[in-house]
Design a protein around this motif. Structure first.
Motif, PDB file in Angstrom:
ATOM      1  N   ALA A  44       0.795  -1.186  -0.064  1.00  0.00           N
ATOM      2  CA  ALA A  44       0.087   0.045  -0.043  1.00  0.00           C
ATOM      3  C   ALA A  44       0.992   1.369  -0.032  1.00  0.00           C
ATOM      4  N   LYS A  45       0.352   2.276  -0.667  1.00  0.00           N
ATOM      5  CA  LYS A  45       1.004   3.406  -0.505  1.00  0.00           C
ATOM      6  C   LYS A  45       0.082   4.701  -0.434  1.00  0.00           C
ATOM      7  N   SER A  46       0.550   5.386   0.680  1.00  0.00           N
ATOM      8  CA  SER A  46      -0.693   6.413   1.178  1.00  0.00           C
ATOM      9  C   SER A  46       0.235   7.484   1.699  1.00  0.00           C
ATOM     10  N   THR A  47      -0.294   9.028   1.417  1.00  0.00           N
ATOM     11  CA  THR A  47       0.319  10.105   1.774  1.00  0.00           C
ATOM     12  C   THR A  47      -0.468  11.385   1.473  1.00  0.00           C
ATOM     13  N   GLY A  48      -0.483  12.451   2.275  1.00  0.00           N
ATOM     14  CA  GLY A  48      -0.928  13.538   2.127  1.00  0.00           C
ATOM     15  C   GLY A  48      -2.322  13.848   2.889  1.00  0.00           C
ATOM     16  N   THR A  49      -3.048  14.876   2.528  1.00  0.00           N
ATOM     17  CA  THR A  49      -4.281  15.196   3.401  1.00  0.00           C
ATOM     18  C   THR A  49      -5.305  15.541   2.405  1.00  0.00           C
ATOM     19  N   LEU A  50      -6.392  15.703   3.003  1.00  0.00           N
ATOM     20  CA  LEU A  50      -7.649  16.110   2.314  1.00  0.00           C
ATOM     21  C   LEU A  50      -7.494  17.559   1.786  1.00  0.00           C
ATOM     22  N   LEU A  51      -7.907  17.650   0.555  1.00  0.00           N
ATOM     23  CA  LEU A  51      -7.913  18.929  -0.232  1.00  0.00           C
ATOM     24  C   LEU A  51      -9.290  19.349  -1.030  1.00  0.00           C
ATOM     25  N   PRO A  52      -9.489  20.451  -0.999  1.00  0.00           N
ATOM     26  CA  PRO A  52     -10.750  20.851  -1.654  1.00  0.00           C
ATOM     27  C   PRO A  52     -10.920  20.910  -3.089  1.00  0.00           C
ATOM     28  N   GLY A  53      -9.626  20.826  -3.611  1.00  0.00           N
ATOM     29  CA  GLY A  53      -9.533  20.962  -5.299  1.00  0.00           C
ATOM     30  C   GLY A  53     -10.126  19.628  -5.876  1.00  0.00           C
ATOM     31  N   PRO A  54     -11.263  19.781  -6.514  1.00  0.00           N
ATOM     32  CA  PRO A  54     -12.068  18.852  -7.080  1.00  0.00           C
ATOM     33  C   PRO A  54     -11.341  18.149  -8.370  1.00  0.00           C
ATOM     34  N   ILE A  55     -11.648  16.880  -8.291  1.00  0.00           N
ATOM     35  CA  ILE A  55     -11.389  16.040  -9.653  1.00  0.00           C
ATOM     36  C   ILE A  55     -12.181  16.374 -11.009  1.00  0.00           C
ATOM     37  N   THR A  56     -11.285  16.640 -11.882  1.00  0.00           N
ATOM     38  CA  THR A  56     -12.080  17.016 -13.187  1.00  0.00           C
ATOM     39  C   THR A  56     -12.191  16.080 -14.284  1.00  0.00           C
ATOM     40  N   ASN A  57     -11.207  15.053 -14.294  1.00  0.00           N
ATOM     41  CA  ASN A  57     -11.091  13.888 -15.235  1.00  0.00           C
ATOM     42  C   ASN A  57     -10.468  12.597 -14.622  1.00  0.00           C
ATOM     43  N   VAL A  58     -10.587  11.511 -15.162  1.00  0.00           N
ATOM     44  CA  VAL A  58      -9.934  10.217 -15.127  1.00  0.00           C
ATOM     45  C   VAL A  58      -9.587   9.841 -16.310  1.00  0.00           C
ATOM     46  N   ARG A  59      -8.452   9.477 -16.695  1.00  0.00           N
ATOM     47  CA  ARG A  59      -7.860   8.688 -18.126  1.00  0.00           C
ATOM     48  C   ARG A  59      -6.919   7.931 -17.592  1.00  0.00           C
ATOM     49  N   THR A  60      -6.538   7.152 -18.611  1.00  0.00           N
ATOM     50  CA  THR A  60      -5.416   6.025 -18.875  1.00  0.00           C
ATOM     51  C   THR A  60      -4.585   6.268 -19.994  1.00  0.00           C
ATOM     52  N   GLY A  61      -3.457   5.541 -19.969  1.00  0.00           N
ATOM     53  CA  GLY A  61      -2.529   5.485 -20.841  1.00  0.00           C
ATOM     54  C   GLY A  61      -1.706   4.092 -20.955  1.00  0.00           C
ATOM     55  N   ARG A  62      -1.358   3.407 -22.273  1.00  0.00           N
ATOM     56  CA  ARG A  62      -0.454   2.425 -22.130  1.00  0.00           C
ATOM     57  C   ARG A  62       1.110   2.755 -22.674  1.00  0.00           C
ATOM     58  N   HIS A  63       1.644   2.233 -21.883  1.00  0.00           N
ATOM     59  CA  HIS A  63       3.346   2.509 -22.028  1.00  0.00           C
ATOM     60  C   HIS A  63       3.953   1.246 -22.180  1.00  0.00           C
ATOM     61  N   ARG A 165       3.228   1.991  -8.557  1.00  0.00           N
ATOM     62  CA  ARG A 165       3.965   3.235  -8.020  1.00  0.00           C
ATOM     63  C   ARG A 165       2.813   4.421  -8.059  1.00  0.00           C
ATOM     64  N   VAL A 166       2.932   5.223  -7.204  1.00  0.00           N
ATOM     65  CA  VAL A 166       1.946   6.501  -7.104  1.00  0.00           C
ATOM     66  C   VAL A 166       2.669   7.770  -7.028  1.00  0.00           C
ATOM     67  N   PHE A 167       2.455   8.657  -7.555  1.00  0.00           N
ATOM     68  CA  PHE A 167       3.087  10.078  -7.574  1.00  0.00           C
ATOM     69  C   PHE A 167       2.194  10.989  -7.949  1.00  0.00           C
ATOM     70  N   ARG A 168       2.475  12.198  -7.614  1.00  0.00           N
ATOM     71  CA  ARG A 168       1.539  13.599  -7.955  1.00  0.00           C
ATOM     72  C   ARG A 168       2.471  14.464  -8.653  1.00  0.00           C
ATOM     73  N   LEU A 169       1.665  15.137  -9.685  1.00  0.00           N
ATOM     74  CA  LEU A 169       2.425  16.072 -10.468  1.00  0.00           C
ATOM     75  C   LEU A 169       1.592  17.500 -10.159  1.00  0.00           C
ATOM     76  N   GLN A 170       2.127  18.790 -10.201  1.00  0.00           N
ATOM     77  CA  GLN A 170       1.708  19.730  -9.957  1.00  0.00           C
ATOM     78  C   GLN A 170       2.100  21.036 -10.975  1.00  0.00           C
ATOM     79  N   ASP A 171       0.861  21.409 -11.411  1.00  0.00           N
ATOM     80  CA  ASP A 171       1.268  22.758 -12.153  1.00  0.00           C
ATOM     81  C   ASP A 171       0.645  24.042 -11.532  1.00  0.00           C
ATOM     82  N   ALA A 172       0.637  25.202 -12.137  1.00  0.00           N
ATOM     83  CA  ALA A 172       0.357  26.399 -11.561  1.00  0.00           C
ATOM     84  C   ALA A 172      -1.223  26.141 -11.042  1.00  0.00           C
ATOM     85  N   SER A 173      -2.004  25.776 -11.682  1.00  0.00           N
ATOM     86  CA  SER A 173      -3.505  25.692 -11.275  1.00  0.00           C
ATOM     87  C   SER A 173      -4.142  24.285 -11.368  1.00  0.00           C
ATOM     88  N   THR A 174      -3.339  23.321 -11.673  1.00  0.00           N
ATOM     89  CA  THR A 174      -3.886  21.765 -11.838  1.00  0.00           C
ATOM     90  C   THR A 174      -2.980  20.740 -11.345  1.00  0.00           C
TER      91      THR A 174
END
Length: 185
Positions: A44-63, A165-174
């Motif tokens: 299991a992988k877990s981190t962080g806290t609850l944030l109000p920024g809402p989910i806007t999409n769910v997508r997948t990709g093949r590598h 693996r799980v990781f987060r990416l951050q831009d200016a507003s998304t």
């Protein structure tokens, strides 16, 4: 031991003891190179806290070495809990939710799928098939559970219990929550 096995093993043992066969050549490589250089695990992988920024999409990709699930959000990247489960259950109901595949991953995003005013920010067209993963090497199904009290849960059906693996990416507003599941060990 059969006579044939004795005929093969006995000369090898004599040669090994006599030192005519190097020890390294007589043993197999126990630690083979990892698949695609992947050193992830399946715990299991877990981190962080609850944030109000809402989910806007769910997508997948093949590598080449893994399949990827991406959860897009507005604002700062939230916390998460991603783990293999024996039974994927609804976070509000506690009832089992079926998932295709040999293994099940529960994905909990610590962000809602609705805005602060309560309007939906993401509603899947088909909750049982949030994204079409037909033809993927590892993914078998992406299923929507719910967005309840600020936590959003998805089920990810995969071929087998494989490293991820799980990781987060951050831009200016998304931001994006990224989950990669290897094609094999």
């Amino acid at each position: 031991m059969t006579p044939t096995q004795s005929a093969v093993i006995r000369p090898l043992l004599v040669a090994l003891v006599a030192g005519t066969i190097p020890l390294a050549a007589s043993t197999s490589t126990a630690a083979a190179a990892p698949y695609c250089g992947i050193h992830w695990g399946s715990l299991a992988k877990s981190t962080g806290t609850l944030l109000p920024g809402p989910i806007t999409n769910v997508r997948t990709g093949r590598h080449a070495c893994y399949d990827r699930l991406v959860v897009d959000l507005r604002g700062t990247a939230p916390g998460y809990t991603v783990k293999y489960v024996n039974t994927f259950t609804g976070q509000a109901s506690g009832l089992p939710i079926p998932l295709r595949g040999g293994a099940k991953i529960s994905v909990t995003v610590m962000a809602p799928a609705y805005t602060p005013t309560g309007s939906a920010s993401f509603v899947p067209t088909n909750p049982a098939e949030v994204v079409d993963v037909a033809g993927y090497s590892t993914f078998r199904q992406v299923r929507w559970d719910s967005s309840f009290e600020g936590y959003t849960q998805l089920g990810l059906g995969v071929r087998a219990r494989l490293p991820f693996r799980v990781f987060r990416l951050q831009d200016a507003s998304t931001s994006r929550l990224v989950i990669d599941v290897a094609h094999r060990w």
